[in-house]
Design a protein around this motif. Structure first.
Motif, PDB file in Angstrom:
ATOM      1  N   LEU A  57       0.856  -1.189   0.000  1.00 51.59           N
ATOM      2  CA  LEU A  57       0.000   0.000   0.000  1.00 51.59           C
ATOM      3  C   LEU A  57       0.893   1.240   0.000  1.00 51.59           C
ATOM      4  O   LEU A  57       1.720   1.427   0.889  1.00 51.59           O
ATOM      5  N   LYS A  58       0.708   2.097  -0.985  1.00 50.61           N
ATOM      6  CA  LYS A  58       1.588   3.253  -1.136  1.00 50.61           C
ATOM      7  C   LYS A  58       1.214   4.389  -0.202  1.00 50.61           C
ATOM      8  O   LYS A  58       2.088   5.077   0.335  1.00 50.61           O
ATOM      9  N   GLY A  59      -0.099   4.624  -0.015  1.00 52.26           N
ATOM     10  CA  GLY A  59      -0.465   5.786   0.787  1.00 52.26           C
ATOM     11  C   GLY A  59      -1.908   5.772   1.213  1.00 52.26           C
ATOM     12  O   GLY A  59      -2.683   4.868   0.879  1.00 52.26           O
ATOM     13  N   ILE A  60      -2.271   6.814   1.946  1.00 51.98           N
ATOM     14  CA  ILE A  60      -3.638   6.981   2.425  1.00 51.98           C
ATOM     15  C   ILE A  60      -4.027   8.437   2.229  1.00 51.98           C
ATOM     16  O   ILE A  60      -3.168   9.331   2.232  1.00 51.98           O
ATOM     17  N   GLY A  61      -5.315   8.668   2.024  1.00 50.39           N
ATOM     18  CA  GLY A  61      -5.800  10.027   1.838  1.00 50.39           C
ATOM     19  C   GLY A  61      -7.010  10.283   2.698  1.00 50.39           C
ATOM     20  O   GLY A  61      -7.741   9.358   3.066  1.00 50.39           O
ATOM     21  N   ILE A  62      -7.262  11.541   3.015  1.00 48.85           N
ATOM     22  CA  ILE A  62      -8.383  11.898   3.872  1.00 48.85           C
ATOM     23  C   ILE A  62      -9.145  13.083   3.301  1.00 48.85           C
ATOM     24  O   ILE A  62      -8.575  13.967   2.659  1.00 48.85           O
ATOM     25  N   THR A  63     -10.439  13.065   3.539  1.00 43.43           N
ATOM     26  CA  THR A  63     -11.293  14.217   3.286  1.00 43.43           C
ATOM     27  C   THR A  63     -11.842  14.665   4.629  1.00 43.43           C
ATOM     28  O   THR A  63     -12.506  13.896   5.319  1.00 43.43           O
ATOM     29  N   THR A  64     -11.530  15.894   5.023  1.00 42.98           N
ATOM     30  CA  THR A  64     -12.032  16.439   6.274  1.00 42.98           C
ATOM     31  C   THR A  64     -13.405  17.042   6.021  1.00 42.98           C
ATOM     32  O   THR A  64     -13.609  17.767   5.063  1.00 42.98           O
ATOM     33  N   GLY A  65     -14.345  16.748   6.887  1.00 44.65           N
ATOM     34  CA  GLY A  65     -15.686  17.282   6.698  1.00 44.65           C
ATOM     35  C   GLY A  65     -16.656  16.204   6.290  1.00 44.65           C
ATOM     36  O   GLY A  65     -16.508  15.050   6.685  1.00 44.65           O
ATOM     37  N   GLU A  66     -17.649  16.555   5.492  1.00 45.89           N
ATOM     38  CA  GLU A  66     -18.710  15.657   5.037  1.00 45.89           C
ATOM     39  C   GLU A  66     -19.627  15.261   6.193  1.00 45.89           C
ATOM     40  O   GLU A  66     -20.824  15.453   6.123  1.00 45.89           O
ATOM     41  N   ASN A  67     -19.076  14.689   7.256  1.00 42.82           N
ATOM     42  CA  ASN A  67     -19.903  14.280   8.394  1.00 42.82           C
ATOM     43  C   ASN A  67     -19.302  14.798   9.700  1.00 42.82           C
ATOM     44  O   ASN A  67     -19.238  14.091  10.701  1.00 42.82           O
ATOM     45  N   MET A  68     -18.853  16.045   9.669  1.00 45.28           N
ATOM     46  CA  MET A  68     -18.322  16.717  10.866  1.00 45.28           C
ATOM     47  C   MET A  68     -19.135  17.988  11.110  1.00 45.28           C
ATOM     48  O   MET A  68     -18.592  19.094  11.207  1.00 45.28           O
ATOM     49  N   HIS A  69     -20.411  17.850  11.193  1.00 45.69           N
ATOM     50  CA  HIS A  69     -21.325  18.986  11.252  1.00 45.69           C
ATOM     51  C   HIS A  69     -21.073  19.839  12.496  1.00 45.69           C
ATOM     52  O   HIS A  69     -20.957  19.325  13.614  1.00 45.69           O
ATOM     53  N   LYS A  85     -11.896  20.052  13.262  1.00 41.40           N
ATOM     54  CA  LYS A  85     -11.817  18.967  12.283  1.00 41.40           C
ATOM     55  C   LYS A  85     -10.381  18.452  12.157  1.00 41.40           C
ATOM     56  O   LYS A  85     -10.141  17.240  12.161  1.00 41.40           O
ATOM     57  N   GLU A  86      -9.440  19.378  12.041  1.00 32.99           N
ATOM     58  CA  GLU A  86      -8.049  18.971  11.874  1.00 32.99           C
ATOM     59  C   GLU A  86      -7.504  18.289  13.122  1.00 32.99           C
ATOM     60  O   GLU A  86      -6.690  17.364  13.024  1.00 32.99           O
ATOM     61  N   ASP A  87      -7.931  18.731  14.280  1.00 32.60           N
ATOM     62  CA  ASP A  87      -7.492  18.067  15.516  1.00 32.60           C
ATOM     63  C   ASP A  87      -7.923  16.600  15.506  1.00 32.60           C
ATOM     64  O   ASP A  87      -7.150  15.714  15.894  1.00 32.60           O
ATOM     65  N   TRP A  88      -9.167  16.342  15.051  1.00 26.31           N
ATOM     66  CA  TRP A  88      -9.643  14.955  15.012  1.00 26.31           C
ATOM     67  C   TRP A  88      -8.847  14.147  13.980  1.00 26.31           C
ATOM     68  O   TRP A  88      -8.445  13.010  14.240  1.00 26.31           O
ATOM     69  N   MET A  89      -8.624  14.745  12.817  1.00 32.04           N
ATOM     70  CA  MET A  89      -7.876  14.041  11.782  1.00 32.04           C
ATOM     71  C   MET A  89      -6.458  13.725  12.237  1.00 32.04           C
ATOM     72  O   MET A  89      -5.905  12.666  11.926  1.00 32.04           O
ATOM     73  N   TRP A  90      -5.866  14.639  12.986  1.00 33.42           N
ATOM     74  CA  TRP A  90      -4.511  14.406  13.474  1.00 33.42           C
ATOM     75  C   TRP A  90      -4.475  13.277  14.504  1.00 33.42           C
ATOM     76  O   TRP A  90      -3.591  12.418  14.459  1.00 33.42           O
ATOM     77  N   GLU A  91      -5.439  13.275  15.429  1.00 33.42           N
ATOM     78  CA  GLU A  91      -5.469  12.256  16.468  1.00 33.42           C
ATOM     79  C   GLU A  91      -5.715  10.866  15.891  1.00 33.42           C
ATOM     80  O   GLU A  91      -5.360   9.863  16.536  1.00 33.42           O
ATOM     81  N   THR A  92      -6.280  10.774  14.719  1.00 28.77           N
ATOM     82  CA  THR A  92      -6.631   9.488  14.123  1.00 28.77           C
ATOM     83  C   THR A  92      -5.659   9.117  12.992  1.00 28.77           C
ATOM     84  O   THR A  92      -4.768   8.288  13.176  1.00 28.77           O
ATOM     85  N   TYR A  93      -5.799   9.771  11.864  1.00 28.01           N
ATOM     86  CA  TYR A  93      -4.983   9.426  10.694  1.00 28.01           C
ATOM     87  C   TYR A  93      -3.533   9.871  10.857  1.00 28.01           C
ATOM     88  O   TYR A  93      -2.605   9.121  10.515  1.00 28.01           O
ATOM     89  N   HIS A 135     -10.946  20.075   0.970  1.00 29.16           N
ATOM     90  CA  HIS A 135     -12.390  20.236   0.920  1.00 29.16           C
ATOM     91  C   HIS A 135     -13.006  20.311   2.322  1.00 29.16           C
ATOM     92  O   HIS A 135     -12.795  19.451   3.155  1.00 29.16           O
ATOM     93  N   GLN A 136     -13.780  21.376   2.589  1.00 30.38           N
ATOM     94  CA  GLN A 136     -14.453  21.618   3.862  1.00 30.38           C
ATOM     95  C   GLN A 136     -13.459  21.766   5.019  1.00 30.38           C
ATOM     96  O   GLN A 136     -13.763  21.409   6.165  1.00 30.38           O
ATOM     97  N   ALA A 137     -12.283  22.268   4.715  1.00 27.74           N
ATOM     98  CA  ALA A 137     -11.271  22.508   5.747  1.00 27.74           C
ATOM     99  C   ALA A 137     -10.509  23.773   5.391  1.00 27.74           C
ATOM    100  O   ALA A 137     -10.830  24.451   4.415  1.00 27.74           O
ATOM    101  N   GLY A 138      -9.498  24.102   6.182  1.00 29.70           N
ATOM    102  CA  GLY A 138      -8.713  25.305   5.945  1.00 29.70           C
ATOM    103  C   GLY A 138      -7.244  24.990   5.753  1.00 29.70           C
ATOM    104  O   GLY A 138      -6.669  24.195   6.514  1.00 29.70           O
ATOM    105  N   ALA A 139      -6.628  25.590   4.750  1.00 27.50           N
ATOM    106  CA  ALA A 139      -5.237  25.284   4.425  1.00 27.50           C
ATOM    107  C   ALA A 139      -4.293  25.598   5.581  1.00 27.50           C
ATOM    108  O   ALA A 139      -3.375  24.820   5.887  1.00 27.50           O
ATOM    109  N   THR A 140      -4.476  26.737   6.234  1.00 31.64           N
ATOM    110  CA  THR A 140      -3.572  27.098   7.330  1.00 31.64           C
ATOM    111  C   THR A 140      -3.730  26.150   8.512  1.00 31.64           C
ATOM    112  O   THR A 140      -2.743  25.806   9.177  1.00 31.64           O
ATOM    113  N   ASP A 141      -4.952  25.714   8.785  1.00 30.63           N
ATOM    114  CA  ASP A 141      -5.169  24.758   9.871  1.00 30.63           C
ATOM    115  C   ASP A 141      -4.505  23.419   9.548  1.00 30.63           C
ATOM    116  O   ASP A 141      -3.926  22.771  10.424  1.00 30.63           O
ATOM    117  N   ILE A 142      -4.606  23.004   8.300  1.00 29.25           N
ATOM    118  CA  ILE A 142      -3.964  21.751   7.883  1.00 29.25           C
ATOM    119  C   ILE A 142      -2.457  21.845   8.058  1.00 29.25           C
ATOM    120  O   ILE A 142      -1.814  20.957   8.630  1.00 29.25           O
TER     121      ILE A 142
END
Length: 393
Positions: free
Chosen positions: A300-312, A319-327, A350-357
């Protein structure tokens, strides 16, 4: 005895040829037959030569590590009947052989001229929303097409044909997108009861309503009528996907899994897992699943994430804090456990912020074993794109 020695010498010669490839009156293409990319390309070249009725020619396929950038190649004519295809890696030589075969089919030997080529884009591939199972759906699965396609993605011949075609068209990565693929792909030691056996699909969907944002795909009205398409244990599923990824590697097609978040399909609420951001059990489950995914699949070469969609209701930073703690931490666990492993991490904006990422994922961005890629969506819908970004100002 006099007849024995030629026989022995012939066996030695044939054994040598099987290892390195040899040229003879019958062998028009010479190459290292232990390299799968070259063997695959050579078959295509032999077919092109047969189509044109070309017999008296010698074509050498050579890897020259210092000869250029990755995936580049050079075609050169040593004389009228001797051609060389070379490149810095197996992928480059494979693409050069495809070029040579295509040229031969169009114009025959007279059309072959010296040339050098290099890729204009490093990553060239497709986004594939993959319907693994009604219990682990992709984004738009709850319709007849999505459900009818489920058995095909568990058919190895489907992947052989797709990956071969991708290689011929110089694609080098395949991203498989699913809302929550882990239960159909891995056994997570810390959560052993979640892995799914068998492959199922929903039936009678034309009578039912489903959400167009990927939500509520585990509604009772969907899961109350299903059928088992394939009987497979999770170990058999793992063996299947290892085979697919190894096949991709042999064609220079890297495979990635990409997700939307937060979805918990296939967990059935076990271990207290939910799709709530503040659920620490969910965070740990995702982190362990990411780690298990890479440890289970060495190719497996890599993994990708989409932040949002179901983070109402969550802020970009939440959102980024959750993504960091998990992925994020899951990938760090992998490179700590396998220090020689190289991983590509794709973060969609998508549905996130570049500076936060950038701020939150700095440890991955700086890690020498991780290639961090930032993805910006220009697609308005599945079939349409735009030259200006349509979702964010």
């Amino acid at each position: 005895m006099s007849n024995t020695y030629p026989f022995i010498l012939s066996l030695i010669f044939l054994g040598f040829c099987s290892l390195v490839g040899c040229s003879s009156a019958e062998t028009r293409v010479s190459y290292d037959q232990t390299i799968p990319q070259l063997a695959f390309a050579a078959e295509d070249l032999e077919r092109a030569l047969d189509q044109k009725g070309i017999d008296e020619v010698s074509i050498k396929l050579l890897i020259k590590p210092e000869s250029g950038i990755p995936e580049s190649y050079r075609i050169s004519r040593e004389d009228d009947m001797v051609i060389q295809v070379s490149g810095p890696d197996a992928a480059g030589v494979m693409y050069g052989v495809f070029d040579l075969a295509e040229t031969l089919r169009i114009g025959g030997l007279p059309s072959i001229v010296d040339k050098e080529e290099k890729p204009a884009m490093g990553m060239r591939g497709i986004k594939f929303n993959i319907p693994l199972d009604v219990r682990t759906p992709s984004y738009s699965d709850m319709g007849d097409d999505g459900q009818f396609n489920i058995p095909h993605v568990w058919d190895f011949t489907f992947w052989q044909e797709l990956i071969d075609e991708m290689a011929h068209h110089r694609y080098n990565y395949l991203s498989l997108w699913n809302l929550h693929p882990f239960p159909s792909l891995v056994k997570v030691p810390e959560y052993p009861d979640i892995a799914l056996d068998d492959v199922q699909r929903a039936i009678n969907l034309e009578k039912k309503h489903y959400n167009g944002r990927g939500e509520d795909f585990d509604a009772e009205e969907i899961l109350d009528e299903t059928e088992t398409l394939i009987q497979m244990t999770i170990d058999e599923k793992i063996a299947f996907w290892r085979k697919v990824m190894a096949y991709g590697k042999d064609r220079n097609v890297d495979i990635y899994f990409v997700t939307w978040n937060v979805f918990d399909y296939g967990t059935e609420g076990q271990y207290g897992i939910t799709d709530e951001l503040d659920n620490e059990k969910t965070q740990d489950y995702f982190r362990q699943s990411v780690k298990a995914l890479f440890l289970t699949y060495p190719d497996l070469k890599g993994i990708g994430i989409t932040t949002g969609e179901n983070m109402h209701g969550a802020s970009n930073q939440e959102k980024e804090d959750w993504m960091w703690e998990t992925y994020g931490k899951g990938v760090l666990d992998v490179v700590a456990d396998q220090p020689d492993r190289k991983i590509t991490f794709l973060h969609r904006q998508h549905q996130a912020g570049a500076t936060d990422i950038a701020k939150t994922f700095q440890p991955l961005i700086d890690h020498p074993n991780v290639e961090f890629l930032f993805s910006f969506k220009y697609a308005k819908a599945h079939s349409y794109s735009a030259t200006t970004q349509v979702f964010h100002n």
